[in-house]
Design a protein around this motif. Structure first.
Motif, mmCIF file in Angstrom:
data_model
loop_
_atom_site.group_PDB
_atom_site.id
_atom_site.type_symbol
_atom_site.label_atom_id
_atom_site.label_comp_id
_atom_site.label_asym_id
_atom_site.label_seq_id
_atom_site.Cartn_x
_atom_site.Cartn_y
_atom_site.Cartn_z
ATOM 1 N N PRO A 189 5.002 -9.423 0.276
ATOM 2 C CA PRO A 189 4.249 -8.758 -0.795
ATOM 3 C C PRO A 189 3.448 -7.549 -0.315
ATOM 4 C CG PRO A 189 4.072 -11.132 -1.024
ATOM 5 C CD PRO A 189 4.727 -10.882 0.306
ATOM 6 N N GLN A 190 2.838 -7.638 0.861
ATOM 7 C CA GLN A 190 2.074 -6.498 1.377
ATOM 8 C C GLN A 190 2.988 -5.354 1.812
ATOM 9 O OE1 GLN A 190 1.578 -9.736 1.990
ATOM 10 N NE2 GLN A 190 -0.519 -10.153 2.715
ATOM 11 N N ILE A 191 4.134 -5.690 2.409
ATOM 12 C CA ILE A 191 5.089 -4.648 2.787
ATOM 13 C C ILE A 191 5.659 -3.992 1.535
ATOM 14 C CG2 ILE A 191 7.228 -4.167 4.037
ATOM 15 C CD1 ILE A 191 6.630 -6.618 5.786
ATOM 16 N N ALA A 192 5.923 -4.808 0.506
ATOM 17 C CA ALA A 192 6.439 -4.263 -0.745
ATOM 18 C C ALA A 192 5.434 -3.315 -1.391
ATOM 19 C CB ALA A 192 6.796 -5.396 -1.704
ATOM 20 N N ALA A 193 4.155 -3.603 -1.242
ATOM 21 C CA ALA A 193 3.141 -2.698 -1.792
ATOM 22 C C ALA A 193 3.212 -1.330 -1.116
ATOM 23 C CB ALA A 193 1.755 -3.319 -1.623
ATOM 24 N N VAL A 194 3.442 -1.333 0.205
ATOM 25 C CA VAL A 194 3.618 -0.064 0.922
ATOM 26 C C VAL A 194 4.862 0.654 0.403
ATOM 27 C CG1 VAL A 194 4.013 1.001 3.179
ATOM 28 C CG2 VAL A 194 2.455 -0.963 2.971
ATOM 29 N N ALA A 195 5.941 -0.095 0.231
ATOM 30 C CA ALA A 195 7.185 0.515 -0.255
ATOM 31 C C ALA A 195 6.994 1.133 -1.635
ATOM 32 C CB ALA A 195 8.294 -0.538 -0.285
ATOM 33 N N ARG A 196 6.301 0.432 -2.524
ATOM 34 C CA ARG A 196 6.093 0.969 -3.876
ATOM 35 C C ARG A 196 5.219 2.218 -3.832
ATOM 36 N NH1 ARG A 196 4.724 -4.285 -4.951
ATOM 37 N NH2 ARG A 196 2.620 -3.653 -5.581
ATOM 38 N N GLU A 197 4.172 2.168 -3.009
ATOM 39 C CA GLU A 197 3.255 3.311 -2.921
ATOM 40 C C GLU A 197 3.955 4.547 -2.387
ATOM 41 O OE1 GLU A 197 -0.689 4.660 -0.352
ATOM 42 O OE2 GLU A 197 -0.066 2.563 -0.379
ATOM 43 N N ARG A 198 4.868 4.347 -1.428
ATOM 44 C CA ARG A 198 5.534 5.491 -0.793
ATOM 45 C C ARG A 198 6.898 5.807 -1.416
ATOM 46 N NH1 ARG A 198 3.036 6.145 4.290
ATOM 47 N NH2 ARG A 198 0.965 5.194 4.124
ATOM 48 N N GLY A 199 7.312 5.027 -2.386
ATOM 49 C CA GLY A 199 8.614 5.267 -3.000
ATOM 50 C C GLY A 199 9.778 4.981 -2.082
ATOM 51 N N LEU A 200 9.679 3.898 -1.299
ATOM 52 C CA LEU A 200 10.681 3.574 -0.283
ATOM 53 C C LEU A 200 11.499 2.345 -0.664
ATOM 54 C CD1 LEU A 200 8.491 4.097 2.906
ATOM 55 C CD2 LEU A 200 10.284 5.624 2.048
ATOM 56 N N TRP A 201 12.683 2.310 -0.145
ATOM 57 C CA TRP A 201 13.588 1.151 -0.262
ATOM 58 C C TRP A 201 13.073 0.064 0.680
ATOM 59 C CZ3 TRP A 201 18.940 1.498 -2.323
ATOM 60 C CH2 TRP A 201 19.683 0.329 -2.119
ATOM 61 N N LEU A 202 12.885 -1.151 0.175
ATOM 62 C CA LEU A 202 12.515 -2.290 1.016
ATOM 63 C C LEU A 202 13.664 -3.280 1.050
ATOM 64 C CD1 LEU A 202 10.713 -4.155 2.678
ATOM 65 C CD2 LEU A 202 9.662 -4.950 0.540
ATOM 66 N N HIS A 203 14.177 -3.492 2.270
ATOM 67 C CA HIS A 203 15.206 -4.508 2.471
ATOM 68 C C HIS A 203 14.587 -5.732 3.114
ATOM 69 C CE1 HIS A 203 19.122 -6.309 3.071
ATOM 70 N NE2 HIS A 203 18.706 -6.653 4.284
ATOM 71 N N VAL A 204 14.862 -6.897 2.552
ATOM 72 C CA VAL A 204 14.430 -8.166 3.145
ATOM 73 C C VAL A 204 15.631 -8.803 3.841
ATOM 74 C CG1 VAL A 204 13.528 -10.480 2.719
ATOM 75 C CG2 VAL A 204 12.601 -8.519 1.460
ATOM 76 N N ASP A 205 15.526 -8.945 5.148
ATOM 77 C CA ASP A 205 16.570 -9.599 5.928
ATOM 78 C C ASP A 205 16.345 -11.101 5.856
ATOM 79 O OD1 ASP A 205 18.395 -10.551 7.734
ATOM 80 O OD2 ASP A 205 17.356 -9.772 9.504
#
Length: 410
Positions: A189-205
């Protein structure tokens, strides 16, 4: 140089040679290997094998010809998405393994970022030190830069470190559920917040965790949300030939929506044979692996997966407890099937050698040093034997040097 024989060899002779060739291989059925095998019982293995052989010759490249494989793959993807809190928008496909799933997720993120921003000079993947090397492999082959960040004190990815490493060239963030070295689930959830803020693709392995974490959560395991229930997660990889217990050569790659999924595949329309398209990196895919995944999922059902998962979790707890009694502390708080443990007072290279002398293949981690396991049902009956041999190997190795650094605790 070995040459193709002029005349064939009768099968009974070849069968005997095959058996003899494997005589000195590790006894995986006896729980002597810490990874590579995912065993859920003879009945599950028999189903996986039988389904594979029924579709041994069929080719997953030709789904128009083999409608059965199309059906199996569609149902496998739907069942997987349901486990990972997918909805009507989520999409996915089967691949031949976790590395291919990761390759295709990296490709999709790169392609969409480059289409959106032509000023990116060299696309970057930002990930924690514990993320799988398949991301570095994908970066190497596809011209990206892999940027790794330090772990937090709990051995999980540090969202602040990830955020600090992001640059205008970053196209993907990575989180693991769990990370292979220590078996801990990153704070998605915290990494996803960074991804949303920066407009980045988040992949969960979730190559390891995809088909065990949902059932472990149902059984009371506690870890952060990590799947499509988390806003900002774009794609998830999950291996069916790990804790899905299918035959090897089966993984899944899932996407938040059709747009993200659309970047997974590859098309070519300049060929005399006609248009060519695959969702996957490979062309030909063994139909047996697809059929095996479908059959095992249908055979076990959710109740069967929960039953096996409970036994794996109980084995992990027993191993943790026994290691702790030997003075070896678990690294972080693993809640699934992987764990690592150690102590700065011991030389684990020597301990590993002692385990090998006793017939075990040790799994080792570094920084800090320790032992590593990815557990399955073969380990359940041998925990006591393993711990006794570990104690003996520790006695043989003796104490390592005690230094200032050795005062640190995991």
């Amino acid at each position: 140089m070995k040459r193709l024989p002029e005349h064939g060899t009768p099968w009974p002779e070849l069968q005997a040679e095959l058996r003899e060739a494997g005589r000195d291989d590790v006894d995986w059925r006896g729980g002597r290997v810490p990874m590579f095998i995912h065993y859920a019982g003879e009945d599950v293995l028999d189903v996986a094998k039988a389904a594979y052989m029924m579709y041994f010759s069929e080719n997953g490249l030709g789904l128009r010809a083999f409608g059965s494989l199309d059906r199996f793959e569609t149902e496998v993807v739907q069942m997987g998405l349901a486990l990972l809190n997918g909805d009507d928008r989520t999409r996915g496909a089967m691949t031949t393994g976790g590395t291919e799933s990761i390759f295709l997720a990296v490709k999709a993120a790169r392609d969409q970022a480059l289409a959106r921003d032509r000023h990116i000079t060299r696309p970057q993947i930002v990930m924690a030190r514990s993320a799988h090397p398949a991301f570095d492999k994908a970066a190497h082959f596809m011209g990206l830069e892999a940027v790794r960040t330090p772990l937090a004190a709990d051995f999980r990815a540090d969202p602040e470190a990830l955020a600090a490493a992001v640059t205008p060239d970053t196209v993907m963030l990575v989180g693991s559920a769990p990370a292979f070295p220590h078996g801990v689930v990153d704070p998605i959830p915290q990494i996803a917040a960074v991804a949303r803020e920066r407009g980045l693709w988040l992949h969960v392995d979730a190559c390891v965790g995809g088909y065990i974490a949902p059932f472990a959560r149902q059984l009371g395991a506690t870890f952060d949300d990590w799947d499509f229930s988390v806003p900002g997660v774009t794609s998830i990889s999950a291996d069916l030939h790990k804790y899905g217990y299918a035959a090897k050569g089966a993984s899944t790659l899932f996407f938040r929506d059709a747009k993200a999924f659309g970047s997974m595949g590859w098309a070519f329309d300049g060929w005399p044979r006609g248009p060519y398209f695959t969702h996957t990196l490979v062309g030909t895919r063994g139909g047996g692996a697809i059929a095996s995944a479908w059959a095992v999922m249908k055979y076990l059902g959710a109740a069967g997966y929960r039953r096996i998962t409970q036994r794996v979790l109980d084995t992990r707890v027993a191993l943790q407890k026994g290691a702790a009694e030997l003075g070896l502390q678990t690294m972080g708080d693993p809640q699934l099937s992987i764990l690592a443990y150690g102590s700065p007072a011991h030389d684990f290279a020597r301990i590993g050698g002692g385990l090998m002398k006793r017939g075990w293949i040790p799994g080792l981690v570094t920084g800090p040093d320790g032992l590593h396991h990815m557990l399955n049902l073969t380990h359940e009956p041998v925990v006591g034997t393993y711990l006794a041999d570990l104690a003996a190997a520790m006695d043989d190795a003796g104490k390592g040097r005690t230094t200032v650094a050795a005062q640190a605790r995991y």
